[in-house]
Design an enzyme around this catalytic site. Structure first.
Site, mmCIF file in Angstrom:
data_model
loop_
_atom_site.group_PDB
_atom_site.id
_atom_site.type_symbol
_atom_site.label_atom_id
_atom_site.label_comp_id
_atom_site.label_asym_id
_atom_site.label_seq_id
_atom_site.Cartn_x
_atom_site.Cartn_y
_atom_site.Cartn_z
ATOM 1 N N SER A 275 49.173 34.599 40.112
ATOM 2 C CA SER A 275 48.000 34.877 41.214
ATOM 3 C C SER A 275 48.476 34.153 42.480
ATOM 4 O O SER A 275 48.814 34.762 42.748
ATOM 5 C CB SER A 275 46.547 33.312 39.899
ATOM 6 O OG SER A 275 45.161 34.793 40.595
ATOM 7 N N ASP A 375 44.585 44.672 35.479
ATOM 8 C CA ASP A 375 44.046 43.783 36.608
ATOM 9 C C ASP A 375 44.315 44.477 37.770
ATOM 10 O O ASP A 375 44.090 45.196 38.535
ATOM 11 C CB ASP A 375 45.474 42.995 36.737
ATOM 12 C CG ASP A 375 45.078 41.734 37.249
ATOM 13 O OD1 ASP A 375 44.217 41.607 38.173
ATOM 14 O OD2 ASP A 375 46.690 41.166 38.105
ATOM 15 N N HIS A 405 45.121 40.328 33.914
ATOM 16 C CA HIS A 405 44.648 38.987 34.469
ATOM 17 C C HIS A 405 45.084 37.762 34.143
ATOM 18 O O HIS A 405 44.896 37.064 32.752
ATOM 19 C CB HIS A 405 43.758 38.888 35.442
ATOM 20 C CG HIS A 405 44.144 37.976 36.637
ATOM 21 N ND1 HIS A 405 45.113 38.533 38.204
ATOM 22 C CD2 HIS A 405 44.431 36.994 37.216
ATOM 23 C CE1 HIS A 405 45.713 37.742 38.440
ATOM 24 N NE2 HIS A 405 45.050 36.231 38.454
#
Length: 434
Positions: A275, A375, A405
């Site tokens: 991320s 995602d 995610h």
């Protein structure tokens, strides 16, 4: 060093049946954002999958809106994009049709996380750190191996408070570490890991990252240095990048040699992150390409669902109903991290846009990008892959069907285990063993 061969043996990678495509075959339509994956006599690098469980016409029905091909999801030309199916054949179609296959436990966790976010992240752009610390459960460093890995916390920069947790595999219980010359230790690669959290949350001692980096250290037989950088909004761009690069400078220093295990081999070094940490890997990798970091030699970059974005709304941002990261939460993170007068086309966010860094002349190491079909950031991630390809960088992207995610951080997640195995395979294949 050549890119590892693509995996085309579906019996090992997915619950579907591969079939050779002839010019007369009727080719199935695929979800609009995703590359058309085909195998024919002239292109052996792309795979077409016969979906054994998608025989009903109703199941394959798509709306006209979702049939429109988004520009970044064209058929790949370099063979660097691979599809990985995490369950039954139906999962791979992605989008709204795949949402029903997200485990209820994951949706429940996502709902809890969204509620916590509402308590922690204020509408005025500030963070309630007391509440955040309460919900981000911490794990203490432990010199005694847990699951085969010991940990210690080290200070990288006393002036800024930047620190790291060092994860070291226990060689005594892992016989594969025994060196061929009979010595008790053999050299281990070093993985510098940058945690996620949208630049505003998380740290190496939060339980989820302590467990993730412990798994990585054991699976890769590597020393993992998990870095904690200063977070926004108290410390906006470019502080996170500066702190993260400072960790590499620390690795160069004599001080680091006192803290790292003697088996740590800085000539076999990788950067990895998820991320926001994946975003950091890109920028620190570029900074490293402009610097003399000897004795460190970077062998590869691993970006797990990197946090990228832009002002335009992509197809995935508008159509994916994410179980974890929402568009609202992503926008909040960018507003907290970027300079106050900047928009999401700032080069720190839109790494493939017109304002982005020129990487054409940089000698970047091989790059591995993890992308999940559930995602909202997947389109931005694919644009990044396309940019690397455009500039002739060695890049491999793996698309995990049903991957939301941070799916790799959930324990007992078969798809996450597969992603971890792929990361380890990438690392193994790019080590210089001479």
């Amino acid at each position: 060093m050549s890119t590892p061969p693509l995996r085309t043996d579906s019996s090992k990678n997915m619950d579907v049946t591969p079939s050779k495509v002839t010019p007369n075959d009727e080719r199935r339509e695929v979800d609009s954002e995703w590359p058309q994956l085909l195998l024919d006599d002239t292109d052996q690098s792309i795979v077409h999958f016969e979906l054994s469980e998608l025989d009903e016409p109703e199941t394959m029905r798509k709306t006209e809106e979702r049939r429109e091909m988004d520009s970044e999801w064209m058929r790949p030309t370099t063979g660097s994009i691979v599809l990985s199916n995490g369950g039954n054949g139906r999962d791979w179609i992605g989008g709204a049709e795949a949402e029903e296959f997200v485990p209820m436990s994951v949706r429940m966790v996502g709902a809890v996380l969204r509620r916590i976010d509402s308590w922690v992240y204020r509408k005025d752009g500030t963070v309630n750190r007391a509440r955040q610390d309460f919900f981000e459960v911490k794990a203490k460093a432990n010199a005694k191996p847990v699951n085969g890995v010991s940990t210690k916390d080290v200070v990288i920069d006393p002036a800024t408070g930047v620190w790291a947790r060092v994860f070291t595999p226990d060689q005594e219980i892992m016989p594969e570490f025994e060196a061929e010359d009979g010595q008790s230790e053999k050299k281990l690669p070093v993985i510098v890991y940058y945690h996620g959290g949208g630049f505003v949350g998380m740290s190496p001692d939060v339980v989820v990252y302590d467990k993730l980096c412990r798994r990585l250290a054991r699976a890769a037989n590597a020393v993992v240095v998990s870095v904690h950088y200063r977070r926004a909004p108290e410390f906006r761009y470019p502080v996170a990048y500066e702190d993260s690069f400072r960790a590499l400078e620390w690795l160069q220093s004599a001080e680091s040699q006192e803290e790292l295990p003697g088996a740590a081999d800085l000539t076999q070094c990788f950067l990895a992150g998820d991320s926001a940490g994946g975003n950091i890997v890109h920028f620190v990798g570029c900074m490293a390409a402009k610097s003399d970091l000897r004795p460190i030699q970077l062998r590869g970059l691993v970006l797990l669902q990197p946090f990228f974005g832009g002002e335009d709304r992509t197809t995935s941002e508008l159509t994916v109903n994410p179980p974890v990261l929402s568009l609202e939460r992503a926008d909040w993170g960018w507003k907290a991290f970027l300079p106050e007068d900047a928009d999401r086309d700032h080069p720190a966010c839109n790494v493939s846009g017109p304002n982005s860094m020129d990487i054409s002349t940089l000698r970047l190491p091989p790059v591995f990008v993890v992308i999940g079909t559930l995602d909202i950031l997947k389109d931005w991630q694919m644009r990044y892959v396309k940019k690397l390809e455009k500039h002739n960088k060695q890049v491999r992207a793996e698309i995990y069907v049903g991957g939301f995610h941070s799916f790799y951080a959930f324990e007992g997640n078969e798809l996450g285990d597969r992603a971890m195995a792929d990361v380890v395979a990438f690392i193994d294949s790019h080590m210089d063993l001479d």
